[in-house]
Scaffold this active site. Sequence first.
Site, PDB file in Angstrom:
ATOM      1  N   HIS A 186       7.173 -16.787   7.328  1.00 35.20           N
ATOM      2  CA  HIS A 186       5.801 -16.323   7.078  1.00 35.20           C
ATOM      3  C   HIS A 186       5.727 -14.875   6.565  1.00 35.20           C
ATOM      4  CE1 HIS A 186       1.525 -17.542   8.484  1.00 35.20           C
ATOM      5  NE2 HIS A 186       1.434 -16.739   7.463  1.00 35.20           N
ATOM      6  N   TYR A 230      -1.589 -20.717  12.378  1.00 32.62           N
ATOM      7  CA  TYR A 230      -3.005 -21.032  12.183  1.00 32.62           C
ATOM      8  C   TYR A 230      -3.557 -21.933  13.309  1.00 32.62           C
ATOM      9  CZ  TYR A 230      -1.788 -19.653   7.352  1.00 32.62           C
ATOM     10  OH  TYR A 230      -1.323 -19.009   6.244  1.00 32.62           O
TER      11      TYR A 230
HETATM   12  N1  LIG Z   1       1.332 -16.867   3.572  1.00 31.02           N
HETATM   13  C1  LIG Z   1       0.371 -16.105   4.014  1.00 31.02           C
HETATM   14  O1  LIG Z   1       0.601 -15.050   4.631  1.00 31.02           O
HETATM   15  C2  LIG Z   1      -1.071 -16.494   3.762  1.00 31.02           C
HETATM   16  C3  LIG Z   1      -2.090 -15.550   3.929  1.00 31.02           C
HETATM   17  C4  LIG Z   1      -3.406 -15.932   3.677  1.00 31.02           C
HETATM   18  C5  LIG Z   1      -3.673 -17.236   3.271  1.00 31.02           C
HETATM   19  N2  LIG Z   1      -2.665 -18.144   3.118  1.00 31.02           N
HETATM   20  C6  LIG Z   1      -2.940 -19.550   2.694  1.00 31.02           C
HETATM   21  O2  LIG Z   1      -3.803 -19.534   1.562  1.00 31.02           O
HETATM   22  C7  LIG Z   1      -4.956 -20.317   1.834  1.00 31.02           C
HETATM   23  C8  LIG Z   1      -6.145 -19.778   1.076  1.00 31.02           C
HETATM   24  O3  LIG Z   1      -6.347 -18.414   1.313  1.00 31.02           O
HETATM   25  P1  LIG Z   1      -7.677 -17.776   1.957  1.00 31.02           P
HETATM   26  O4  LIG Z   1      -8.322 -18.760   2.838  1.00 31.02           O
HETATM   27  O5  LIG Z   1      -7.285 -16.461   2.488  1.00 31.02           O
HETATM   28  O6  LIG Z   1      -8.590 -17.468   0.714  1.00 31.02           O
HETATM   29  P2  LIG Z   1      -9.252 -18.232  -0.539  1.00 31.02           P
HETATM   30  O7  LIG Z   1      -8.776 -19.639  -0.635  1.00 31.02           O
HETATM   31  O8  LIG Z   1      -9.058 -17.317  -1.662  1.00 31.02           O
HETATM   32  O9  LIG Z   1     -10.778 -18.196  -0.165  1.00 31.02           O
HETATM   33  C9  LIG Z   1     -11.340 -18.913   0.887  1.00 31.02           C
HETATM   34  C10 LIG Z   1     -12.797 -18.487   1.021  1.00 31.02           C
HETATM   35  O10 LIG Z   1     -13.522 -18.808  -0.161  1.00 31.02           O
HETATM   36  C11 LIG Z   1     -14.623 -19.674   0.137  1.00 31.02           C
HETATM   37  N3  LIG Z   1     -14.649 -20.692  -0.941  1.00 31.02           N
HETATM   38  C12 LIG Z   1     -13.715 -21.646  -1.196  1.00 31.02           C
HETATM   39  N4  LIG Z   1     -14.034 -22.353  -2.297  1.00 31.02           N
HETATM   40  C13 LIG Z   1     -15.212 -21.844  -2.738  1.00 31.02           C
HETATM   41  C14 LIG Z   1     -16.053 -22.160  -3.832  1.00 31.02           C
HETATM   42  N5  LIG Z   1     -15.751 -23.140  -4.674  1.00 31.02           N
HETATM   43  N6  LIG Z   1     -17.192 -21.414  -4.005  1.00 31.02           N
HETATM   44  C15 LIG Z   1     -17.508 -20.417  -3.145  1.00 31.02           C
HETATM   45  N7  LIG Z   1     -16.734 -20.068  -2.083  1.00 31.02           N
HETATM   46  C16 LIG Z   1     -15.596 -20.784  -1.886  1.00 31.02           C
HETATM   47  C17 LIG Z   1     -14.330 -20.249   1.486  1.00 31.02           C
HETATM   48  O11 LIG Z   1     -15.512 -20.438   2.256  1.00 31.02           O
HETATM   49  P3  LIG Z   1     -15.966 -21.868   2.864  1.00 31.02           P
HETATM   50  O12 LIG Z   1     -14.883 -22.337   3.786  1.00 31.02           O
HETATM   51  O13 LIG Z   1     -17.245 -21.520   3.543  1.00 31.02           O
HETATM   52  O14 LIG Z   1     -16.133 -22.774   1.673  1.00 31.02           O
HETATM   53  C18 LIG Z   1     -13.499 -19.159   2.166  1.00 31.02           C
HETATM   54  O15 LIG Z   1     -14.348 -18.195   2.741  1.00 31.02           O
HETATM   55  C19 LIG Z   1      -5.087 -20.260   3.342  1.00 31.02           C
HETATM   56  O16 LIG Z   1      -5.878 -21.297   3.828  1.00 31.02           O
HETATM   57  C20 LIG Z   1      -3.638 -20.388   3.755  1.00 31.02           C
HETATM   58  O17 LIG Z   1      -3.243 -21.744   3.682  1.00 31.02           O
HETATM   59  C21 LIG Z   1      -1.355 -17.782   3.327  1.00 31.02           C
END
Ligand SMILES: NC(=O)c1ccc[n+]([C@@H]2O[C@H](COP(=O)([O-])OP(=O)(O)OC[C@H]3O[C@@H](n4cnc5c(N)ncnc54)[C@H](OP(=O)(O)O)[C@@H]3O)[C@@H](O)[C@H]2O)c1
Length: 306
Positions: free
Chosen positions: A114, A56
């Site tokens: 990962h 990241y």
């Molecule tokens: N191991 C892996 O391969 C892998 C893959 C993907 C993700 N991850 C991890 O999982 C974490 C989270 O996953 P993700 O970022 O893909 O998706 P997520 O947490 O499901 O969603 C994030 C999105 O939702 C929005 N959001 C967050 N809270 C909100 C709320 N209360 N109301 C409305 N919108 C909201 C955010 O926008 P804003 O920023 O504009 O608020 C962002 O666009 C990542 O940061 C990473 O650490 C791991």
Amino acid sequence: MADVYTNPEKHVVLHNNVKMPILGLGTSHNGGYSHSAVVYALKECGYRHIDTAKRYGCEAYIAKAVKESEVPRDEIFLATKCWPTDYGTIATRNAFNGSCERLGSDYIDLYLLHWPDVPSSVSDRNRLLQETWRTLEVLLDEERVRAIGVSNFLERHLDVILEECSVVPHINQCEFHPFNNPKQLREYCAEKKIQFEGYSPLAKGYALADSTVKAIAKLHRRSPSQILLRWSLQNRIPAIPKSTKVQRVMENGQIFDFTLTEEDNEILDNMAQKLTIMERSTIQHKIDNPLPDGYKLKLVKIPAEP
Ligand SMILES: NC(=O)c1ccc[n+]([C@@H]2O[C@H](COP(=O)([O-])OP(=O)(O)OC[C@H]3O[C@@H](n4cnc5c(N)ncnc54)[C@H](OP(=O)(O)O)[C@@H]3O)[C@@H](O)[C@H]2O)c1
């Protein structure tokens, strides 16, 4: 969330007795990284778990945020990941040391592989995965890391590790929300005492617009994101929502003061499986055609170097 390690609702206990806060803050190169959101999460909302990855490109920024928050390092559960181009005895140790350096810490709480995929040029993929896992076991022995695990591993990938390992993975971090709920994999992990952890708990925001989720939210006078996170918590699955906005970071943290009914859970447990955020088939190309870590990273309000 000050009682995160004493209140059993707020953490899970891994099979080596390490306590992992059930709610963490996600960070990634996708959708930006916000310094103030991370500081606010630690300082004002009581988050004690941050998920990141070398890939990241924001580990060094997290170190800054941790320092600015003044929360003691030993209260924070820091998780990071090893990208497949860094698999192998020496490469993985070097990658781990690099992550520690960038995170400003001589240890990591949770270190994950990962993806189960490896570069196409590798002839014996299982051997490489097993050798890499052995390196994580050694880091665990050396107390450089408190827990070790994998991410995006299916049953067949876990079998490769389980066949040779002396430490069963503590964690398998996979996509998890009501529209992508891999029940068989969860059962398999439970059987092997591997804690299943969920990423993209809001399906990157797409799940928030679902009419069923919205209706449950209305009944409880909560936001859709709180319903999704509470559902994960009631399933005892750690969730790591990401937001760059302080008010959303706060909102996502306020999930310990209400309860979904059995009926709500039953509905959410049985939603149509229609959303995949991380397409497994796109990963091999990313491994074989490496872009720099953090290649998509947009930084928001990063303080200047002193
Ligand atoms: N191991 C892996 O391969 C892998 C893959 C993907 C993700 N991850 C991890 O999982 C974490 C989270 O996953 P993700 O970022 O893909 O998706 P997520 O947490 O499901 O969603 C994030 C999105 O939702 C929005 N959001 C967050 N809270 C909100 C709320 N209360 N109301 C409305 N919108 C909201 C955010 O926008 P804003 O920023 O504009 O608020 C962002 O666009 C990542 O940061 C990473 O650490 C791991």
